[in-house]
Design a protein around this motif. Structure first.
Motif, PDB file in Angstrom:
ATOM      1  N   ALA A  99     -27.932  10.171 -12.888  1.00 52.91           N
ATOM      2  CA  ALA A  99     -28.571  10.944 -11.819  1.00 52.91           C
ATOM      3  C   ALA A  99     -28.202  10.365 -10.471  1.00 52.91           C
ATOM      4  N   PRO A 100     -28.121  11.213  -9.426  1.00 51.27           N
ATOM      5  CA  PRO A 100     -27.763  10.720  -8.083  1.00 51.27           C
ATOM      6  C   PRO A 100     -28.655   9.578  -7.594  1.00 51.27           C
ATOM      7  N   GLU A 101     -29.948   9.617  -7.946  1.00 50.06           N
ATOM      8  CA  GLU A 101     -30.837   8.571  -7.455  1.00 50.06           C
ATOM      9  C   GLU A 101     -30.528   7.202  -8.071  1.00 50.06           C
ATOM     10  N   SER A 102     -29.716   7.202  -9.160  1.00 55.93           N
ATOM     11  CA  SER A 102     -29.360   5.929  -9.781  1.00 55.93           C
ATOM     12  C   SER A 102     -28.283   5.206  -9.017  1.00 55.93           C
ATOM     13  N   TYR A 103     -27.705   5.887  -8.018  1.00 55.11           N
ATOM     14  CA  TYR A 103     -26.685   5.221  -7.208  1.00 55.11           C
ATOM     15  C   TYR A 103     -26.679   5.762  -5.805  1.00 55.11           C
ATOM     16  N   VAL A 118       0.842  -1.197   0.000  1.00 51.16           N
ATOM     17  CA  VAL A 118       0.000   0.000   0.000  1.00 51.16           C
ATOM     18  C   VAL A 118       0.879   1.251   0.000  1.00 51.16           C
ATOM     19  N   LEU A 119       0.680   2.100  -0.981  1.00 50.23           N
ATOM     20  CA  LEU A 119       1.407   3.364  -1.065  1.00 50.23           C
ATOM     21  C   LEU A 119       0.626   4.524  -0.450  1.00 50.23           C
ATOM     22  N   LYS A 120      -0.718   4.450  -0.537  1.00 49.60           N
ATOM     23  CA  LYS A 120      -1.527   5.566  -0.066  1.00 49.60           C
ATOM     24  C   LYS A 120      -2.964   5.109   0.103  1.00 49.60           C
ATOM     25  N   ARG A 121      -3.613   5.613   1.141  1.00 46.13           N
ATOM     26  CA  ARG A 121      -5.057   5.459   1.290  1.00 46.13           C
ATOM     27  C   ARG A 121      -5.684   6.849   1.378  1.00 46.13           C
ATOM     28  N   TRP A 122      -6.786   7.018   0.656  1.00 47.38           N
ATOM     29  CA  TRP A 122      -7.510   8.285   0.710  1.00 47.38           C
ATOM     30  C   TRP A 122      -8.861   8.073   1.367  1.00 47.38           C
ATOM     31  N   PRO A 123      -9.384   9.089   2.040  1.00 43.14           N
ATOM     32  CA  PRO A 123     -10.706   8.948   2.665  1.00 43.14           C
ATOM     33  C   PRO A 123     -11.799   8.851   1.618  1.00 43.14           C
ATOM     34  N   ALA A 124     -12.917   8.253   2.016  1.00 41.20           N
ATOM     35  CA  ALA A 124     -14.059   8.134   1.103  1.00 41.20           C
ATOM     36  C   ALA A 124     -14.561   9.527   0.735  1.00 41.20           C
ATOM     37  N   CYS A 125     -14.969   9.678  -0.532  1.00 40.31           N
ATOM     38  CA  CYS A 125     -15.476  10.991  -0.972  1.00 40.31           C
ATOM     39  C   CYS A 125     -16.733  10.798  -1.813  1.00 40.31           C
ATOM     40  N   GLU A 126     -17.618   9.897  -1.346  1.00 38.25           N
ATOM     41  CA  GLU A 126     -18.855   9.617  -2.076  1.00 38.25           C
ATOM     42  C   GLU A 126     -19.652  10.895  -2.282  1.00 38.25           C
ATOM     43  N   GLY A 127     -20.133  11.087  -3.510  1.00 40.20           N
ATOM     44  CA  GLY A 127     -20.978  12.237  -3.799  1.00 40.20           C
ATOM     45  C   GLY A 127     -20.246  13.559  -3.825  1.00 40.20           C
ATOM     46  N   ASP A 128     -18.926  13.550  -4.018  1.00 43.19           N
ATOM     47  CA  ASP A 128     -18.183  14.805  -4.065  1.00 43.19           C
ATOM     48  C   ASP A 128     -18.606  15.611  -5.283  1.00 43.19           C
ATOM     49  N   SER A 129     -18.277  16.898  -5.269  1.00 40.37           N
ATOM     50  CA  SER A 129     -18.775  17.803  -6.311  1.00 40.37           C
ATOM     51  C   SER A 129     -18.240  17.447  -7.690  1.00 40.37           C
ATOM     52  N   LEU A 130     -16.999  16.953  -7.776  1.00 42.21           N
ATOM     53  CA  LEU A 130     -16.444  16.583  -9.076  1.00 42.21           C
ATOM     54  C   LEU A 130     -17.199  15.395  -9.656  1.00 42.21           C
ATOM     55  N   ARG A 174     -20.254  14.479  -8.940  1.00 47.36           N
ATOM     56  CA  ARG A 174     -21.614  14.909  -9.278  1.00 47.36           C
ATOM     57  C   ARG A 174     -21.651  15.605 -10.627  1.00 47.36           C
ATOM     58  N   LEU A 175     -20.673  16.478 -10.883  1.00 48.38           N
ATOM     59  CA  LEU A 175     -20.652  17.181 -12.159  1.00 48.38           C
ATOM     60  C   LEU A 175     -20.375  16.215 -13.303  1.00 48.38           C
ATOM     61  N   ALA A 176     -19.410  15.323 -13.114  1.00 49.88           N
ATOM     62  CA  ALA A 176     -19.094  14.351 -14.165  1.00 49.88           C
ATOM     63  C   ALA A 176     -20.309  13.504 -14.505  1.00 49.88           C
ATOM     64  N   HIS A 177     -21.027  13.046 -13.483  1.00 55.48           N
ATOM     65  CA  HIS A 177     -22.184  12.193 -13.717  1.00 55.48           C
ATOM     66  C   HIS A 177     -23.364  12.972 -14.279  1.00 55.48           C
ATOM     67  N   GLN A 178     -23.440  14.249 -13.945  1.00 57.01           N
ATOM     68  CA  GLN A 178     -24.460  15.092 -14.572  1.00 57.01           C
ATOM     69  C   GLN A 178     -24.205  15.196 -16.076  1.00 57.01           C
ATOM     70  N   LEU A 179     -22.943  15.347 -16.464  1.00 56.53           N
ATOM     71  CA  LEU A 179     -22.596  15.427 -17.882  1.00 56.53           C
ATOM     72  C   LEU A 179     -22.924  14.130 -18.615  1.00 56.53           C
ATOM     73  N   LEU A 180     -22.835  12.999 -17.905  1.00 55.40           N
ATOM     74  CA  LEU A 180     -23.099  11.692 -18.510  1.00 55.40           C
ATOM     75  C   LEU A 180     -24.543  11.243 -18.337  1.00 55.40           C
ATOM     76  N   GLY A 181     -25.324  11.990 -17.551  1.00 51.42           N
ATOM     77  CA  GLY A 181     -26.721  11.622 -17.338  1.00 51.42           C
ATOM     78  C   GLY A 181     -26.939  10.611 -16.240  1.00 51.42           C
TER      79      GLY A 181
END
Length: 278
Positions: free
Chosen positions: A274-278, A251-263, A265-272
């Motif tokens: 929707a938050p309710e799909s996951y 293991v080189l690095k662990r990052w904290p969970a960032c579910e639903g982060d703004s990046l 959300r924007l990426a998934h908005q561009l792809l369609g």
């Protein structure tokens, strides 16, 4: 600019002959496009990259009607993946381009379901031993010769590892085997430049145009110090990276969970997606 093929020129082929230059030499380009209810997502970005690839390789760009015909028709599922392959066409023996050549356009649509669990929980990625070679004339385009990525993907068979990170011969982080890389530093989000090697992602381009992401250089030695990391493409969406492994599995690095982060959300908005799909 190279002229498009005329609308009446046969651009579609159902089979690839033995002397097709795409098969023999990787002489061509391809696109992998998300279809939502039969309509392509980020189509303009995919077509811009395909045109750039054709211009770099000196292949005539198919007319818009031929390219649009690849996705028109009744959808087989709510979500599909469309793969478009454009080769230089039949070329005879040797590397020299024949005097007359007709590009060959192939396409296939298949049902698709993204991994929502990876959106929510994040993924483990590993560093690949393989180093990408630098070749500016091919950098950024999605050409048919993907042998470096194929070899890199052969480095692991652990289903718990979602992706492999690739660096170039100068130890600069470039991409994942089939996705682009994003990282956060000092509160800003960046993605690597693809002016020396790698594929310029369509979702990445859209996020840059939205002002959400900047292009920058990240060296391998700097990677463990970044605040957050993601891998993403225009089909799978964006996966937060929670664990970075070395090639030996340490293991080189662990990052904290960032579910639903703004990046994401924007990426998934561009792809369609929707938050309710996951």
């Amino acid at each position: 600019m190279l002229p498009p093929l005329s609308a009446d020129e046969p651009a579609f082929e159902g089979q690839v002959p033995f002397d097709d230059r795409g098969l023999a030499y990787g002489d061509g380009v391809f696109e992998t496009v998300l279809l939502r209810a039969g309509k392509p997502v980020l189509w303009d970005y995919h077509m811009a990259r395909l045109r750039q690839g054709c211009q770099r390789l000196g292949i005539n760009v198919p007319c818009p009607a031929s390219l649009e015909a690849t996705w028109q028709g009744a959808p087989t599922a709510t979500l599909e993946v469309l793969k478009i392959i454009l080769t230089r066409g039949t070329g005879g023996r040797g590397y020299a381009q024949p005097d007359t050549v007709v590009p060959r356009l192939l396409s296939r649509r298949t049902p698709f379901q993204p991994s929502a669990e990876r959106w929510r929980s994040g993924v483990t990625v590993r560093l690949c031993d393989l180093r990408l070679s630098r070749q500016p004339r091919l950098a950024g385009i999605k050409h048919l010769n993907r042998l470096e990525n194929v070899l890199a993907r052969q480095e692991w068979n652990d289903a718990g590892i979602a992706e492999g990170l690739l660096v170039d011969s100068d130890d600069v982080v470039v991409e994942a085997t089939s996705m682009n890389v994003f990282w956060q530093q000092a509160g800003e989000v960046f993605t690597p430049l693809t002016d020396q090697c790698g594929v310029a992602g369509t979702l990445s381009a859209a996020l840059v145009d939205q002002g959400a992401v900047k292009q920058a250089t990240l060296r391998l030695s700097q990677l463990p110090a970044v605040e957050q990391c993601w891998v993403a493409n225009s089909v799978q969406g964006m996966w937060p990276v929670n664990t970075l492994l070395a090639a030996d599995g340490s293991v080189l690095k662990r990052w904290p969970a960032c579910e639903g982060d703004s990046l994401q959300r924007l990426a998934h908005q561009l792809l369609g997606y929707a938050p309710e799909s996951y």
